[in-house]
Design a protein around this motif. Structure first.
Motif, PDB file in Angstrom:
ATOM      1  N   PRO A  30       0.815  -1.225   0.000  1.00  0.00           N
ATOM      2  CA  PRO A  30       0.000   0.000   0.000  1.00  0.00           C
ATOM      3  C   PRO A  30       0.848   1.274   0.000  1.00  0.00           C
ATOM      4  CG  PRO A  30      -0.907  -1.598   1.518  1.00  0.00           C
ATOM      5  CD  PRO A  30       0.416  -2.141   1.084  1.00  0.00           C
ATOM      6  N   ALA A  31       1.916   1.270   0.812  1.00  0.00           N
ATOM      7  CA  ALA A  31       2.788   2.446   0.834  1.00  0.00           C
ATOM      8  C   ALA A  31       3.510   2.608  -0.497  1.00  0.00           C
ATOM      9  CB  ALA A  31       3.789   2.333   1.978  1.00  0.00           C
ATOM     10  N   ALA A  32       3.904   1.484  -1.128  1.00  0.00           N
ATOM     11  CA  ALA A  32       4.588   1.558  -2.420  1.00  0.00           C
ATOM     12  C   ALA A  32       3.676   2.128  -3.494  1.00  0.00           C
ATOM     13  CB  ALA A  32       5.094   0.176  -2.820  1.00  0.00           C
ATOM     14  N   VAL A  33       2.420   1.665  -3.511  1.00  0.00           N
ATOM     15  CA  VAL A  33       1.466   2.208  -4.483  1.00  0.00           C
ATOM     16  C   VAL A  33       1.229   3.692  -4.213  1.00  0.00           C
ATOM     17  CG1 VAL A  33      -0.930   2.111  -5.282  1.00  0.00           C
ATOM     18  CG2 VAL A  33       0.351  -0.013  -4.902  1.00  0.00           C
ATOM     19  N   GLY A  34       1.099   4.030  -2.924  1.00  0.00           N
ATOM     20  CA  GLY A  34       0.926   5.437  -2.588  1.00  0.00           C
ATOM     21  C   GLY A  34       2.112   6.271  -3.028  1.00  0.00           C
ATOM     22  N   TYR A  35       3.326   5.730  -2.820  1.00  0.00           N
ATOM     23  CA  TYR A  35       4.520   6.456  -3.263  1.00  0.00           C
ATOM     24  C   TYR A  35       4.488   6.724  -4.756  1.00  0.00           C
ATOM     25  CZ  TYR A  35       9.128   6.927  -5.293  1.00  0.00           C
ATOM     26  OH  TYR A  35      10.187   7.343  -6.066  1.00  0.00           O
ATOM     27  N   LEU A  36       4.175   5.690  -5.538  1.00  0.00           N
ATOM     28  CA  LEU A  36       4.168   5.869  -6.996  1.00  0.00           C
ATOM     29  C   LEU A  36       3.149   6.927  -7.410  1.00  0.00           C
ATOM     30  CD1 LEU A  36       4.520   2.172  -8.226  1.00  0.00           C
ATOM     31  CD2 LEU A  36       6.246   3.988  -8.327  1.00  0.00           C
ATOM     32  N   LEU A  37       1.972   6.883  -6.805  1.00  0.00           N
ATOM     33  CA  LEU A  37       0.935   7.864  -7.162  1.00  0.00           C
ATOM     34  C   LEU A  37       1.357   9.282  -6.782  1.00  0.00           C
ATOM     35  CD1 LEU A  37      -2.319   5.937  -6.142  1.00  0.00           C
ATOM     36  CD2 LEU A  37      -1.447   6.359  -8.451  1.00  0.00           C
ATOM     37  N   VAL A  38       1.856   9.440  -5.568  1.00  0.00           N
ATOM     38  CA  VAL A  38       2.235  10.783  -5.109  1.00  0.00           C
ATOM     39  C   VAL A  38       3.441  11.288  -5.893  1.00  0.00           C
ATOM     40  CG1 VAL A  38       3.066  12.124  -3.145  1.00  0.00           C
ATOM     41  CG2 VAL A  38       1.247  10.457  -2.823  1.00  0.00           C
ATOM     42  N   GLU A  39       4.392  10.418  -6.200  1.00  0.00           N
ATOM     43  CA  GLU A  39       5.557  10.846  -6.972  1.00  0.00           C
ATOM     44  C   GLU A  39       5.155  11.271  -8.382  1.00  0.00           C
ATOM     45  OE1 GLU A  39       9.367  11.951  -7.827  1.00  0.00           O
ATOM     46  OE2 GLU A  39       8.433  11.492  -5.895  1.00  0.00           O
ATOM     47  N   LEU A  40       4.194  10.556  -8.966  1.00  0.00           N
ATOM     48  CA  LEU A  40       3.686  10.987 -10.275  1.00  0.00           C
ATOM     49  C   LEU A  40       3.031  12.363 -10.169  1.00  0.00           C
ATOM     50  CD1 LEU A  40       2.190   7.659 -11.694  1.00  0.00           C
ATOM     51  CD2 LEU A  40       4.236   8.875 -12.488  1.00  0.00           C
ATOM     52  N   MET A  41       2.303  12.600  -9.078  1.00  0.00           N
ATOM     53  CA  MET A  41       1.708  13.920  -8.862  1.00  0.00           C
ATOM     54  C   MET A  41       2.793  14.985  -8.747  1.00  0.00           C
ATOM     55  SD  MET A  41      -1.254  13.064  -6.062  1.00  0.00           S
ATOM     56  CE  MET A  41      -2.427  11.738  -6.324  1.00  0.00           C
ATOM     57  N   ALA A  42       3.873  14.657  -8.018  1.00  0.00           N
ATOM     58  CA  ALA A  42       4.961  15.625  -7.860  1.00  0.00           C
ATOM     59  C   ALA A  42       5.615  15.928  -9.203  1.00  0.00           C
ATOM     60  CB  ALA A  42       5.999  15.094  -6.876  1.00  0.00           C
ATOM     61  N   LEU A  43       5.862  14.886  -9.992  1.00  0.00           N
ATOM     62  CA  LEU A  43       6.460  15.094 -11.316  1.00  0.00           C
ATOM     63  C   LEU A  43       5.519  15.865 -12.232  1.00  0.00           C
ATOM     64  CD1 LEU A  43       8.055  11.564 -11.808  1.00  0.00           C
ATOM     65  CD2 LEU A  43       9.302  13.718 -11.494  1.00  0.00           C
ATOM     66  N   ALA A  44       4.208  15.724 -11.997  1.00  0.00           N
ATOM     67  CA  ALA A  44       3.225  16.453 -12.791  1.00  0.00           C
ATOM     68  C   ALA A  44       2.937  17.836 -12.226  1.00  0.00           C
ATOM     69  CB  ALA A  44       1.923  15.655 -12.882  1.00  0.00           C
ATOM     70  N   THR A  45       3.616  18.192 -11.135  1.00  0.00           N
ATOM     71  CA  THR A  45       3.462  19.529 -10.535  1.00  0.00           C
ATOM     72  C   THR A  45       4.613  20.443 -10.900  1.00  0.00           C
ATOM     73  OG1 THR A  45       2.192  18.633  -8.687  1.00  0.00           O
ATOM     74  CG2 THR A  45       3.242  20.769  -8.355  1.00  0.00           C
ATOM     75  N   HIS A  46       5.838  19.911 -10.870  1.00  0.00           N
ATOM     76  CA  HIS A  46       7.006  20.704 -11.230  1.00  0.00           C
ATOM     77  C   HIS A  46       8.069  19.786 -11.816  1.00  0.00           C
ATOM     78  CE1 HIS A  46      10.171  23.729 -11.106  1.00  0.00           C
ATOM     79  NE2 HIS A  46       9.275  24.625 -10.720  1.00  0.00           N
ATOM     80  N   TYR A  47       8.629  20.204 -12.949  1.00  0.00           N
ATOM     81  CA  TYR A  47       9.611  19.353 -13.622  1.00  0.00           C
ATOM     82  C   TYR A  47      10.872  19.156 -12.792  1.00  0.00           C
ATOM     83  CZ  TYR A  47       6.763  19.757 -17.851  1.00  0.00           C
ATOM     84  OH  TYR A  47       5.747  19.695 -18.757  1.00  0.00           O
ATOM     85  N   PHE A  48      11.183  20.102 -11.918  1.00  0.00           N
ATOM     86  CA  PHE A  48      12.390  19.968 -11.103  1.00  0.00           C
ATOM     87  C   PHE A  48      12.251  18.883 -10.042  1.00  0.00           C
ATOM     88  CE2 PHE A  48      14.595  24.341 -11.727  1.00  0.00           C
ATOM     89  CZ  PHE A  48      14.593  24.121 -13.103  1.00  0.00           C
TER      90      PHE A  48
END
Length: 675
Positions: A183-201
């Motif tokens: 569950p934490a791994a899936v959450g990480y992937l989702l949140v990291e995708l959100m972060a990458l989709a928020t700022h390219y840096f």
């Protein structure tokens, strides 16, 4: 990743602890939402609003349409879509007022507090931080001046900081044992995708996170995870290359300067501790305290071999890898302007300072309490500056808009400089009313200049051809975006070929002003021009109104154009003001004002002390829209009074033709509909 065999200490908070935690989260929200609409939007925020107003497909692709009202061209925004998707949901439901436009950032800044809490709790459970660390972390997060600034700005930086904290926490939770926490791994992937989709840096944090995965895979002998980490790193590399192409391909980053570690570290420490609303030259020594605490926090996990093996390297690596990558890229292309471009490191800094305070708390509680109160006082000083110090205020577009609302009228050509500033001027200046009047046939025009599809020289030629069709030309100019005409050649040409009547400056961190030009000089040297209503009203034997033109209203929300024709019998030695009113006389003989103008001629730009006998001065007057409370039935009159600008003494009417003298002896009345 089995970093330690220590127990997790999953003791639940007491009731008082839960209330305190909730109170600190509420404090984070209240600070972010307090006086949210006190500051006007600035140009960058207008781009955010423009982004969310685009069709969904354009929002997701980052397409921003730039228009000069003759040509539209697509540009690609330098930020991905996720923040604007959230912001668009708020704006769609709550409108486009400043409060609603910024509210997504308020929520992001609020969520940073619980994100900081859970991240600090993980370090405590792994015995990588003292037990008091989460409380110091959530207190620092709730009072962060950095998050106050960007929590009240309609840009993605607060959201990026929060998502970075959450993604790091979820990754650490997913890999804390030999068995992957799915569950934490899936959450990480989702949140990291959100972060990458928020700022390219956000890609600068990926190598650290990949390192965490690789270490876990190595210790748990799950080599497939190494391949997954490399895939993640490859995805980050592709996103980074796209961001570089996007930035360099559109000429972005030209205002970025090369940086070095001695410049970067003080800038980050100052921004992450006391924010952007302080003078570094004054508070540098307080920054040193924050920096010293952060160093204690970074070193805490490195001082003992057991802590180091349990993950004491994680927090230092969080900073070192991202900063090293940024400095390496800086050798080829500067990518850093301010600390906002490293917002993802805020959670690590807050955690490091919190660990430093918690370490001191274990040894000297009174000293730590006093130090914490002192640091909160410094934070309060920064907060006070943010809300009250003009040095940190945003450009005063609302005052510019109010100024233009009373003055734009048929016969005007309005230029906004340059085309990308269109949305911010439309937001505060009532250009929607102008567009509505234009659709109704009013003689008005609005363009961005220089024109998008023409050079500066071609724009000047176009402007020279357009000018004779208009009586006045307004230039709305902001210094936030000067790309097409950096040398100001168009404005210089206007200064040389038109009559510059007015240059009104408004508060700005760059430059913000309005210029009024007249294509022809409004002075008639010989004789009297053709006038719709030739009259005579002489005041004090000195100043005469010899006629007026009154164009009918062409728009309900805009002034109509009136032209007054003035003469003097001798050169005045004093400045005079006038009151020009449209009155309605009811059946009982009472006068009711429908519209009033009171000012010096040309609002003081052409005062009476400069008038010469034998010349006729034509003045353009913005006749305000009719008052809805005034009666519409009855005889209508124009009324004129003149008075000394300094002493307020009114001049008597000494001669009148085409009208009548009011009983007070100082007011000339001219019937509008005849006797």
């Amino acid at each position: 990743m089995k970093l330690s065999s220590q127990p997790e200490h999953r003791a639940w908070l007491t009731q008082h602890g839960r209330v305190a935690l909730l109170g600190l989260i509420l404090l984070a929200y209240l600070r972010a939402v307090m006086w949210l609409d006190q500051q006007p939007l600035w140009w960058d925020e207008s781009l955010s609003l423009q982004r969310v107003e685009q069709p969904l497909a354009d929002l997701l692709r980052g397409v921003l349409w730039i228009s000069d009202n003759l040509t539209r061209i697509p540009t690609i925004d330098q930020h991905p879509f996720f923040y604007f998707l959230l912001q668009g949901m708020v704006v769609t439901g709550a409108g486009s007022e400043e409060f609603a436009v910024r509210y997504a950032s308020v929520l992001a800044a609020t969520l940073f507090a619980p994100a900081g809490w859970v991240l600090a709790r993980w370090f405590v459970r792994r015995e990588l931080a003292p037990p008091a660390t989460p409380w110091f972390a959530v207190l620092l997060a709730a009072t962060s001046p950095f998050l106050l600034w960007f929590g009240q700005e309609a840009r993605p930086y607060a959201l990026w900081a929060t998502l970075s904290a959450l993604s790091t926490y979820l990754l650490l939770r997913a890999t804390e044992d030999q068995r992957l926490n799915r569950p934490a791994a899936v959450g990480y992937l989702l949140v990291e995708l959100m972060a990458l989709a928020t700022h390219y840096f956000a890609v600068f944090l990926l190598p650290f996170q990949v390192l965490v995965i690789v270490v876990w895979a190595w210790r748990s002998r799950r080599l497939w995870a190494v391949g997954a980490a490399l895939v993640l790193l490859g995805v980050g590399a592709l996103i980074g290359l796209y961001a570089a192409w996007l930035l360099i391909g559109q000429g972005g980053g030209g205002n970025f300067s090369e940086i070095s570690l001695p410049i970067l570290i003080p800038d980050l420490v100052n921004a992450f501790s006391l924010g952007l609303s302080v003078d570094y030259g004054v508070v540098w020594w307080i920054d040193l305290i924050f920096g010293g605490l952060a160093l204690i926090g970074l070193g805490w996990g490195l001082l003992q071999r057991q802590r180091l093996a349990a993950g004491g390297w994680i927090l230092p690596a969080f900073f070192v890898i991202a900063l090293a990558l940024l400095l390496a890229v800086n050798v080829y292309r500067p990518l850093y302007m301010t600390a906002r471009h490293l917002s993802q490191l805020l959670s690590g800094f807050v955690l490091a300072v919190a660990i430093g305070l918690a370490v001191l708390w274990m040894r000297q509680r009174i000293v730590t309490l006093l130090l914490t109160l002192f640091l909160l006082g410094a934070v309060g000083y920064s907060t006070l500056n943010y809300f009250t110090d003009e040095r940190y205020a945003k450009d005063d577009y609302p005052r510019l808009g109010a100024y233009m609302q009373e003055r734009m009228m048929p016969g005007d050509l309005i230029l906004y400089n340059e085309a990308p500033t269109k949305r911010i001027f439309e937001y505060y200046a009532p250009l929607d009313a102008v567009y509505a009047a234009m659709r109704g046939g009013a003689e008005l025009a609005v363009f961005g200049a220089p024109l998008l599809d023409r050079s500066v020289d071609e724009t000047i030629q176009w402007l020279e051809a357009q000018a004779p069709a208009y009586r006045r030309i307004w230039l709305l100019r902001s210094g936030n975006h000067v790309v097409q005409d950096p040398d100001g050649r168009m404005e210089q040409w206007m200064n040389e070929h038109f009559t510059l009547m007015r240059d009104v400056k408004f508060f700005s961190q760059s430059s913000l002003h309005v210029k009024l030009y007249l294509p022809t000089i409004p002075v008639f040297e010989q004789g009297t021009p053709d006038i719709q209503h030739p009259v005579l009203a002489e005041f004090g034997g000195l100043i005469r109104l010899v006629g007026y033109d009154a164009d009918p209203p062409q728009a309900a929300d805009l002034p109509s154009q009136t032209r007054l024709y003035w003469q003097v019998t001798s050169k005045p030695e004093r400045r005079y003001r006038y009151i020009w009113r449209l009155l309605v006389q009811d059946a009982e003989g009472n006068y009711h004002p429908q519209a009033i103008v009171e000012r010096e001629p040309y609002e003081g730009d052409a005062p009476t002390i400069y008038w010469d006998p034998g010349k006729t001065i034509m003045e353009y007057v913005e006749q305000p829209p009719l008052s809805p409370n005034a009666p519409v039935e009855g005889r209508r009159f124009y009324a004129l009074e003149l008075y000394d600008a300094e002493t307020q003494e009114k001049l008597p009417v000494t001669a009148i033709e085409g009208g009548q003298l009011a009983a007070d002896g100082v007011t000339a009345l001219f019937p509008v509909d005849g006797p």
